[in-house]
Design a protein around this motif. Structure first.
Motif, PDB file in Angstrom:
ATOM      1  N   VAL A 191     -11.710   8.997  -4.682  1.00 24.98           N
ATOM      2  CA  VAL A 191     -10.292   8.794  -4.971  1.00 24.98           C
ATOM      3  C   VAL A 191      -9.649   8.009  -3.829  1.00 24.98           C
ATOM      4  CG1 VAL A 191      -8.068   9.928  -5.375  1.00 24.98           C
ATOM      5  CG2 VAL A 191     -10.175  10.907  -6.321  1.00 24.98           C
ATOM      6  N   VAL A 192      -8.964   6.936  -4.187  1.00 24.72           N
ATOM      7  CA  VAL A 192      -8.253   6.118  -3.210  1.00 24.72           C
ATOM      8  C   VAL A 192      -6.763   6.449  -3.307  1.00 24.72           C
ATOM      9  CG1 VAL A 192      -7.603   3.768  -2.557  1.00 24.72           C
ATOM     10  CG2 VAL A 192      -9.939   4.259  -3.309  1.00 24.72           C
ATOM     11  N   VAL A 193      -6.116   6.607  -2.155  1.00 16.28           N
ATOM     12  CA  VAL A 193      -4.677   6.885  -2.115  1.00 16.28           C
ATOM     13  C   VAL A 193      -3.967   5.682  -1.503  1.00 16.28           C
ATOM     14  CG1 VAL A 193      -2.864   8.437  -1.329  1.00 16.28           C
ATOM     15  CG2 VAL A 193      -5.133   9.352  -1.866  1.00 16.28           C
ATOM     16  N   LEU A 194      -3.009   5.141  -2.251  1.00 20.70           N
ATOM     17  CA  LEU A 194      -2.224   3.998  -1.799  1.00 20.70           C
ATOM     18  C   LEU A 194      -0.756   4.394  -1.663  1.00 20.70           C
ATOM     19  CD1 LEU A 194      -3.524   1.131  -4.159  1.00 20.70           C
ATOM     20  CD2 LEU A 194      -4.295   1.645  -1.836  1.00 20.70           C
ATOM     21  N   GLY A 195      -0.061   3.672  -0.816  1.00 19.57           N
ATOM     22  CA  GLY A 195       1.369   3.887  -0.631  1.00 19.57           C
ATOM     23  C   GLY A 195       1.792   3.216   0.659  1.00 19.57           C
ATOM     24  N   HIS A 196       3.029   2.727   0.693  1.00 19.57           N
ATOM     25  CA  HIS A 196       3.486   2.083   1.925  1.00 19.57           C
ATOM     26  C   HIS A 196       3.755   3.141   2.985  1.00 19.57           C
ATOM     27  CE1 HIS A 196       7.627   3.400   1.321  1.00 19.57           C
ATOM     28  NE2 HIS A 196       7.542   2.995   0.073  1.00 19.57           N
ATOM     29  N   ASN A 197       4.029   2.714   4.207  1.00 20.65           N
ATOM     30  CA  ASN A 197       4.310   3.650   5.288  1.00 20.65           C
ATOM     31  C   ASN A 197       5.490   4.546   4.921  1.00 20.65           C
ATOM     32  OD1 ASN A 197       2.271   2.552   6.840  1.00 20.65           O
ATOM     33  ND2 ASN A 197       3.631   1.199   8.001  1.00 20.65           N
ATOM     34  N   GLY A 198       5.314   5.849   5.105  1.00 23.17           N
ATOM     35  CA  GLY A 198       6.378   6.777   4.768  1.00 23.17           C
ATOM     36  C   GLY A 198       6.324   7.322   3.359  1.00 23.17           C
ATOM     37  N   HIS A 228      -4.783   0.524   3.035  1.00 19.35           N
ATOM     38  CA  HIS A 228      -3.805  -0.475   2.579  1.00 19.35           C
ATOM     39  C   HIS A 228      -4.505  -1.793   2.239  1.00 19.35           C
ATOM     40  CE1 HIS A 228      -3.930  -1.147   7.022  1.00 19.35           C
ATOM     41  NE2 HIS A 228      -3.876  -2.414   6.671  1.00 19.35           N
ATOM     42  N   PHE A 229      -5.838  -1.766   2.207  1.00 14.02           N
ATOM     43  CA  PHE A 229      -6.610  -2.936   1.789  1.00 14.02           C
ATOM     44  C   PHE A 229      -6.959  -2.803   0.309  1.00 14.02           C
ATOM     45  CE2 PHE A 229      -7.672  -2.767   6.398  1.00 14.02           C
ATOM     46  CZ  PHE A 229      -7.185  -4.025   6.744  1.00 14.02           C
ATOM     47  N   MET A 230      -6.400  -3.688  -0.509  1.00 10.64           N
ATOM     48  CA  MET A 230      -6.587  -3.568  -1.957  1.00 10.64           C
ATOM     49  C   MET A 230      -8.036  -3.818  -2.375  1.00 10.64           C
ATOM     50  SD  MET A 230      -3.666  -2.606  -2.870  1.00 10.64           S
ATOM     51  CE  MET A 230      -3.066  -2.005  -1.298  1.00 10.64           C
ATOM     52  N   VAL A 278      -4.690   6.799  -6.650  1.00 15.98           N
ATOM     53  CA  VAL A 278      -3.448   7.566  -6.684  1.00 15.98           C
ATOM     54  C   VAL A 278      -2.418   6.788  -5.866  1.00 15.98           C
ATOM     55  CG1 VAL A 278      -2.322   9.692  -5.919  1.00 15.98           C
ATOM     56  CG2 VAL A 278      -4.602   9.783  -6.961  1.00 15.98           C
ATOM     57  N   VAL A 279      -1.306   6.436  -6.501  1.00 13.30           N
ATOM     58  CA  VAL A 279      -0.247   5.692  -5.816  1.00 13.30           C
ATOM     59  C   VAL A 279       0.900   6.643  -5.515  1.00 13.30           C
ATOM     60  CG1 VAL A 279       1.351   3.741  -5.921  1.00 13.30           C
ATOM     61  CG2 VAL A 279      -0.886   3.578  -7.041  1.00 13.30           C
ATOM     62  N   MET A 280       1.300   6.681  -4.239  1.00 12.45           N
ATOM     63  CA  MET A 280       2.389   7.564  -3.814  1.00 12.45           C
ATOM     64  C   MET A 280       3.620   6.762  -3.430  1.00 12.45           C
ATOM     65  SD  MET A 280       0.451  10.581  -1.666  1.00 12.45           S
ATOM     66  CE  MET A 280       1.998  11.508  -1.567  1.00 12.45           C
ATOM     67  N   GLU A 281       4.771   7.345  -3.705  1.00 14.40           N
ATOM     68  CA  GLU A 281       6.053   6.733  -3.356  1.00 14.40           C
ATOM     69  C   GLU A 281       7.064   7.848  -3.135  1.00 14.40           C
ATOM     70  OE1 GLU A 281       9.294   3.832  -3.044  1.00 14.40           O
ATOM     71  OE2 GLU A 281       7.179   3.960  -2.508  1.00 14.40           O
ATOM     72  N   LEU A 290       3.736  -2.711  -2.311  1.00 12.39           N
ATOM     73  CA  LEU A 290       2.278  -2.780  -2.244  1.00 12.39           C
ATOM     74  C   LEU A 290       1.788  -4.126  -2.752  1.00 12.39           C
ATOM     75  CD1 LEU A 290       1.241   0.753  -3.559  1.00 12.39           C
ATOM     76  CD2 LEU A 290       1.357  -0.025  -1.192  1.00 12.39           C
ATOM     77  N   ASP A 291       0.657  -4.552  -2.212  1.00 11.66           N
ATOM     78  CA  ASP A 291       0.000  -5.754  -2.699  1.00 11.66           C
ATOM     79  C   ASP A 291      -0.969  -5.391  -3.817  1.00 11.66           C
ATOM     80  OD1 ASP A 291       1.219  -7.555  -0.913  1.00 11.66           O
ATOM     81  OD2 ASP A 291      -0.216  -7.023   0.659  1.00 11.66           O
ATOM     82  N   VAL A 292      -1.559  -6.400  -4.410  1.00 11.53           N
ATOM     83  CA  VAL A 292      -2.665  -6.225  -5.345  1.00 11.53           C
ATOM     84  C   VAL A 292      -3.768  -7.165  -4.884  1.00 11.53           C
ATOM     85  CG1 VAL A 292      -1.151  -5.597  -7.263  1.00 11.53           C
ATOM     86  CG2 VAL A 292      -1.811  -7.988  -6.951  1.00 11.53           C
ATOM     87  N   PRO A 293      -5.017  -6.971  -5.324  1.00 17.07           N
ATOM     88  CA  PRO A 293      -6.064  -7.925  -4.943  1.00 17.07           C
ATOM     89  C   PRO A 293      -5.652  -9.349  -5.297  1.00 17.07           C
ATOM     90  CG  PRO A 293      -7.031  -6.003  -6.008  1.00 17.07           C
ATOM     91  CD  PRO A 293      -5.546  -5.876  -6.163  1.00 17.07           C
TER      92      PRO A 293
END
Length: 288
Positions: free
Chosen positions: A47-54, A211-213, A223-226, A251-254
């Motif tokens: 499972v990969v977790v993505l989200g900007h700082n904070g 944070h590397f797509m 899992v994307v968090m905000e 967030l970026d995308v590939p």
């Protein structure tokens, strides 16, 4: 260890209404970092977790290793209640954590001694520690460096030693909090290859914050968090179909996914969610 293909559908991580806050708002008010997180991770999942700082992703990761205790809700690690301080030791035996800076996890002046540190703290017999250290270093392709000084290794090599130190403790789960953030592209690939091998060959459950797509597309789920909440939980292909949504939360995308998205907007009949160059080439060839 059982291969990933033969894994059981056992819950390794389960968060229920998990809530956390810090008392450091502008006037001492509560600053919520997790707002009622519900998530289940099965044995052997990547499972990969993505989200900007904070967004709360690192705070969430620390709850999985009992480094933080929640203000509300529950989190279970291999069916053990990680919110009970009396279970902290058992939780950490099952869920190992790898941090962003490998230098912060190095405790010895020789690689093999560093890898032995965790099992020694668990009270493992010396003969068993010797076996675990050798096996763990071989699993991350660092056995030939076992007598080296860690500070002389490259960033990617140091991170692989840090991962070996976790493996030697025989965890069922490895949580990686941006482990490639300080590495060059070669080092990132070394570490990602190691993570994939541990997941695919040894059925270790992986939670990978990045944070590397290009790393994110390698997971089973993203899992994307905000703002302390989970807003998307799906396969990489389905997640990266939401180009505009991901960009709206920073967030970026590939790159190849974004290229496909722009071509689609210009009328080129491609599918959304193209994840890599090979898929793009195949899609373009089919247009002919």
């Amino acid at each position: 260890m059982e291969s990933k293909s033969n894994r059981e559908e056992k819950e390794m991580i389960r968060a229920v209404e998990l809530t956390h806050y810090y008392d450091d708002g502008p006037e001492g008010e509560k600053e919520y970092s997790l707002r009622g997180i519900d998530l289940t991770v099965k044995e052997g999942e990547f499972v990969v977790v993505l989200g900007h700082n904070g967004s709360g992703k690192s705070t969430f990761a620390k709850h999985m290793n009992a480094l933080l205790l929640p203000a509300g809700g529950k989190i279970y690690i291999d069916s053990i209640d990680a919110t009970d301080p009396e279970n902290t030791w058992e939780v950490r035996k099952r869920a190992g954590m790898v941090f962003q800076n490998p230098d912060n996890q190095m405790v010895a002046t020789v690689v093999e001694e560093d890898v032995a540190f965790g099992p020694e703290n668990l009270g493992v017999e010396p003969s068993e520690i010797r076996k675990r250290v050798d096996k763990s270093l071989k699993e991350v392709n660092m056995y030939e460096y076992r007598k080296h000084a860690p500070h002389l290794l490259s960033g990617g090599q140091k991170q692989r030693v840090a991962i070996a130190g976790i493996i030697a403790m025989r965890p069922k789960i490895i949580i990686l909090d941006e482990p490639t953030a300080m590495l060059d592209p070669s080092g990132r690939e070394e570490v990602m290859k190691t993570i994939r091998q541990l997941n695919e060959e040894y059925n270790i459950t992986i939670v990978h914050i990045t944070h590397f797509m290009e790393e994110a597309v390698q997971g089973d789920r993203i899992v994307v968090m905000e703002e302390g909440k989970i807003i998307i939980d799906d396969t990489p292909r389905n997640v990266f179909k939401n180009v505009e949504l991901l960009k709206s939360i920073g967030l970026d995308v590939p790159q190849v996914t974004e290229l496909a998205h722009e071509l689609i907007k210009d009328g080129v009949p491609l599918d959304e969610g193209i994840l890599n160059i090979e898929e793009m080439v195949e899609a373009i060839c089919q247009l002919k």
